[in-house]
Scaffold this motif. Structure first.
Motif, short mmCIF file in Angstrom:
data_model
loop_
_atom_site.label_atom_id
_atom_site.label_comp_id
_atom_site.label_asym_id
_atom_site.label_seq_id
_atom_site.Cartn_x
_atom_site.Cartn_y
_atom_site.Cartn_z
N UNK A 1 0.82 -1.20 0.00
CA UNK A 1 0.00 0.00 0.00
C UNK A 1 0.87 1.26 0.00
N UNK A 2 2.17 1.06 -0.20
CA UNK A 2 3.16 2.14 -0.24
C UNK A 2 3.28 2.87 1.10
N UNK A 3 3.04 2.16 2.18
CA UNK A 3 3.33 2.69 3.50
C UNK A 3 4.78 2.39 3.84
N UNK A 4 5.49 3.37 4.37
CA UNK A 4 6.88 3.17 4.76
C UNK A 4 6.95 2.21 5.95
N UNK A 5 7.74 1.15 5.81
CA UNK A 5 7.81 0.15 6.89
C UNK A 5 9.22 -0.02 7.45
N UNK A 6 10.19 0.71 6.91
CA UNK A 6 11.54 0.60 7.45
C UNK A 6 12.59 0.89 6.40
N UNK B 1 10.34 -2.23 -7.68
CA UNK B 1 10.60 -0.80 -7.50
C UNK B 1 9.43 0.05 -7.98
N UNK B 2 9.23 1.15 -7.27
CA UNK B 2 8.31 2.20 -7.70
C UNK B 2 9.19 3.31 -8.26
N UNK B 3 9.14 3.51 -9.57
CA UNK B 3 10.08 4.38 -10.26
C UNK B 3 9.53 5.79 -10.40
N UNK B 4 10.25 6.76 -9.89
CA UNK B 4 9.93 8.17 -10.06
C UNK B 4 10.67 8.66 -11.31
N UNK B 5 9.93 9.12 -12.32
CA UNK B 5 10.49 9.35 -13.64
C UNK B 5 10.67 10.85 -13.89
N UNK B 6 11.89 11.21 -14.28
CA UNK B 6 12.23 12.59 -14.59
C UNK B 6 12.71 12.69 -16.03
N UNK B 7 12.52 13.86 -16.61
CA UNK B 7 13.00 14.15 -17.96
C UNK B 7 13.78 15.45 -17.93
#
Length: 204
Positions: A14-19, A120-126
């Motif tokens: 759920x994309x909650x930070x767990x550690x 991985x959940x990828x944050x995409x930049x251009x």
């Protein structure tokens, strides 16, 4: 270059930070984490180009394959944009400002290859490179190269033929084939990056 003892944040489904955990453990167990990807393009007098690197042949995972110019994990205290800035300076020798980076979206990437599990959940930049094209100082890669944007767009959909690649200054290198490339980036380009770049007006 990512070190196996680097620490990265991990998340549940759920994309909650767990550690946080070591890089080596994250990829051994397929733990969900976040990464940043940077695509670079330039509008030049002879058309629009995309820039890529050839991964180091010394890497344990997918050595020598063609890939994004910058990708990597995010240190626990970093923002996404500052991770891109740091990685770009370390790997390409370019100093970017976070405010001139464009975050265009994100995508989930799952790769399973032997003992390597990338979740991985990828944050995409251009980043658009403006003329004159800067001089790069490549670290941890075999080479930086470019390919014509229109040719890449056609080829990436049906990569059965050859795709010419060139040095940053325009000298022909070779006709690349599908086996030369690391393909987890294909859907990312088609679904996220291409729609953004196509909306940008070409101005030299």
């Amino acid at each position: 270059m990512q070190k196996k003892d680097d620490i990265v944040k991990i998340y549940d489904d759920m994309f909650n930070l767990i550690g946080a955990e070591k890089w080596s453990v994250v990829h051994a167990r397929g733990l969900l984490h976040q990464v940043v990807h940077l695509w670079m393009y330039g509008d030049e007098p002879d058309g629009r180009w995309l820039y890529f690197i050839q991964r180091s042949k010394d890497l344990d995972v997918f050595p020598g394959l063609y890939d994004l110019p910058v990708s990597g994990h995010i240190d626990p205290e970093e923002t996404f944009s500052h991770a891109v800035v740091t990685l770009t300076r370390e790997r390409l020798g370019l100093k970017l400002l976070p405010e001139y980076l464009k975050h265009v979206g994100n995508i989930r990437q799952i790769v399973d290859s032997g003992n390597y599990h990338d979740n991985a959940f990828c944050q995409i930049y251009v980043k658009r490179l403006r003329l004159p094209i800067p001089e790069f100082e490549i670290q941890g890669a075999e080479m930086l190269f470019k390919t014509r944007y229109d040719e890449f767009c056609q080829w990436v959909e049906y990569p059965k033929g050859k795709l010419p690649i060139y040095t940053p200054t325009g000298e022909f290198i070779k006709d690349s084939v599908e086996a030369d490339w690391w393909w987890p980036r294909k859907n990312e380009f088609i679904k996220v990056v291409k729609p953004y770049i196509d909306k940008q007006h070409e101005t030299i």
